[in-house]
Write a protein that holds these residues in place. Structure first.
Motif, PDB file in Angstrom:
ATOM      1  N   THR A  39     -46.576  11.946-111.036  1.00 35.83           N
ATOM      2  CA  THR A  39     -46.619  10.712-111.822  1.00 35.83           C
ATOM      3  C   THR A  39     -47.701   9.796-111.282  1.00 35.83           C
ATOM      4  OG1 THR A  39     -44.273  10.874-112.406  1.00 35.83           O
ATOM      5  CG2 THR A  39     -45.296   8.695-112.578  1.00 35.83           C
ATOM      6  N   VAL A  83     -51.155   8.628-113.294  1.00 34.22           N
ATOM      7  CA  VAL A  83     -51.531   7.217-113.447  1.00 34.22           C
ATOM      8  C   VAL A  83     -52.923   6.985-112.849  1.00 34.22           C
ATOM      9  CG1 VAL A  83     -50.957   4.864-112.711  1.00 34.22           C
ATOM     10  CG2 VAL A  83     -49.158   6.369-113.622  1.00 34.22           C
ATOM     11  N   THR A 102     -50.604   5.812-118.396  1.00 32.79           N
ATOM     12  CA  THR A 102     -49.802   4.601-118.234  1.00 32.79           C
ATOM     13  C   THR A 102     -48.338   4.999-118.281  1.00 32.79           C
ATOM     14  OG1 THR A 102     -51.500   3.322-119.397  1.00 32.79           O
ATOM     15  CG2 THR A 102     -49.315   2.322-119.201  1.00 32.79           C
ATOM     16  N   LEU A 103     -47.562   4.522-117.338  1.00 35.08           N
ATOM     17  CA  LEU A 103     -46.132   4.799-117.307  1.00 35.08           C
ATOM     18  C   LEU A 103     -45.440   4.015-118.418  1.00 35.08           C
ATOM     19  CD1 LEU A 103     -44.022   6.356-115.584  1.00 35.08           C
ATOM     20  CD2 LEU A 103     -43.707   4.236-114.294  1.00 35.08           C
ATOM     21  N   LEU A 134     -45.057   9.146-119.960  1.00 36.81           N
ATOM     22  CA  LEU A 134     -46.309   8.432-119.765  1.00 36.81           C
ATOM     23  C   LEU A 134     -47.094   8.448-121.065  1.00 36.81           C
ATOM     24  CD1 LEU A 134     -45.981  10.486-116.958  1.00 36.81           C
ATOM     25  CD2 LEU A 134     -47.511   8.666-116.240  1.00 36.81           C
TER      26      LEU A 134
END
Length: 134
Positions: free
Chosen positions: A96, A100, A105-106, A118
């Motif tokens: 993760t 990013v 983008t989370l 995401l």
């Protein structure tokens, strides 16, 4: 002869995603998945795993009018998600963070502990997930 007795000759070879910038999105997924660029044209890019490695190819097509989906959908008029990609990983937190760092983008809503939702640089939702049982 019924269609059930004849093996299909059709095979899924590639998933194609529209984007405002096909090259930007292709290079994001190439970095994320360790894929290589197989073909590149002004408005279209094909990426896939290295020769001999299993995996599904991805292609990206520039669509100037592309509108990112809203996920989760909130209103009836929102652009709906047409599909999403599931990417299995061994270490959810590390991958993760790497996604990013590569430009994802989370998402604000995370539906499960073993999945991270995401958005890629074009706004397509995708999921990183870990296998929790065999």
């Amino acid at each position: 002869m019924s269609s059930a007795s004849v093996p299909p000759s059709a095979r899924l070879s590639t998933v194609v995603l529209d984007a405002r910038d096909a090259h930007e999105l292709a290079h994001f997924y190439a970095r994320l998945l360790g894929y290589e660029v197989r073909a590149e044209e002004p408005h279209w890019v094909l990426i896939g795993p290295s020769d001999g490695v299993a995996g599904t190819a991805l292609a990206f097509e520039t669509e100037p009018a592309y509108v990112p989906p809203v996920w989760p959908t909130r209103n009836a008029g929102d652009q709906q998600m047409m599909l999403h990609l599931d990417v299995e990983v061994d270490d959810l937190e590390a991958e993760t963070a790497r996604a990013v760092a590569e430009g994802a983008t989370l998402a604000g809503h995370q539906p499960q502990a073993d999945v991270r939702v995401l958005f890629d640089p074009s706004g397509h939702p995708f999921c990183l997930w870990v296998r929790t049982s065999q």
